[in-house]
Design a protein around this motif. Sequence first.
Motif, PDB file in Angstrom:
ATOM      1  N   TRP A  18       0.841  -1.199   0.000  1.00  0.00           N
ATOM      2  CA  TRP A  18       0.000   0.000   0.000  1.00  0.00           C
ATOM      3  C   TRP A  18       0.877   1.251   0.000  1.00  0.00           C
TER       4      TRP A  18
ATOM      5  N   GLY B 224       2.147   2.042  -3.399  1.00  0.00           N
ATOM      6  CA  GLY B 224       1.137   2.377  -4.409  1.00  0.00           C
ATOM      7  C   GLY B 224       0.766   1.227  -5.309  1.00  0.00           C
ATOM      8  N   CYS B 225       1.071   0.009  -4.870  1.00  0.00           N
ATOM      9  CA  CYS B 225       0.729  -1.165  -5.688  1.00  0.00           C
ATOM     10  C   CYS B 225      -0.712  -1.593  -5.422  1.00  0.00           C
ATOM     11  N   LYS B 226      -1.372  -2.167  -6.430  1.00  0.00           N
ATOM     12  CA  LYS B 226      -2.737  -2.673  -6.302  1.00  0.00           C
ATOM     13  C   LYS B 226      -2.714  -4.133  -5.872  1.00  0.00           C
ATOM     14  N   GLY B 227      -3.647  -4.502  -5.008  1.00  0.00           N
ATOM     15  CA  GLY B 227      -3.749  -5.888  -4.571  1.00  0.00           C
ATOM     16  C   GLY B 227      -4.776  -6.648  -5.406  1.00  0.00           C
ATOM     17  N   LEU B 228      -4.560  -7.939  -5.560  1.00  0.00           N
ATOM     18  CA  LEU B 228      -5.446  -8.780  -6.368  1.00  0.00           C
ATOM     19  C   LEU B 228      -5.601 -10.123  -5.676  1.00  0.00           C
ATOM     20  N   THR B 229      -6.857 -10.565  -5.511  1.00  0.00           N
ATOM     21  CA  THR B 229      -7.133 -11.868  -4.910  1.00  0.00           C
ATOM     22  C   THR B 229      -7.886 -12.726  -5.923  1.00  0.00           C
TER      23      THR B 229
END
Length: 218
Positions: A1, A4-9
């Motif tokens: 976070w 600035g990275c996006k999380g993906l599940t």
Amino acid sequence: WKLGCKGLTVYVTGSREHVVLETRKTAEAKQGDKVDAPGLQAETPLAESLHSIVKPRPRVLHGVTYRQPTPLGTAFITVNANGDSQPFEVFLTVGKAGSDIASVAEAFGRLISLVLRLPSTLTPRARLEEVCDQLAGIGGGRPMGFGPNRVRSLPDGIAQALAEHLGAIPDAPKAVSAEQLALPFNTPKADLCPECGQATFVNEEGCRKCHSCGFSEC
């Protein structure tokens, strides 16, 4: 976070009982696939819910059968009732099996039975009265009889028999009732002509022909 990275599940299909996240776009696409897919129309929740709310038929039902003359031949109309003496289903037989008249009569019986077995705020008797009001008075090309015995068409004859079952009409006095002379082709052996629609399509000399318009299948 912090970077600035996006999380993906990723959820494997079948690992969850319900879809965790669904957008409007994916929901519309999924619904479109169900409608377009052959053989899946009957599997929709609406079809399943309608099937589940139709009152099931008991193994044994008792009823009465009425013999009703109509312009398309003599109709035998059976009305079965459930344990509350309420009308539950209707069977109709007119003409020979396999004829167009017989199929039309069967369709009438199926639709009336469905109306009686669907859930409603009206009682089955009240629903059958509404059916009589809709069918009564429908005219045809060859009405028969006079006065209280006049039958304008097959639907009108069905309505009269159902109304008699409900006790909506009194029995006409036999002494003053008038009868119409039998017409040459007013028998259950005649079928509906595909050309003019009259019930004068008969089998003669190994061929099927109409005595109203002259149409022949030979």
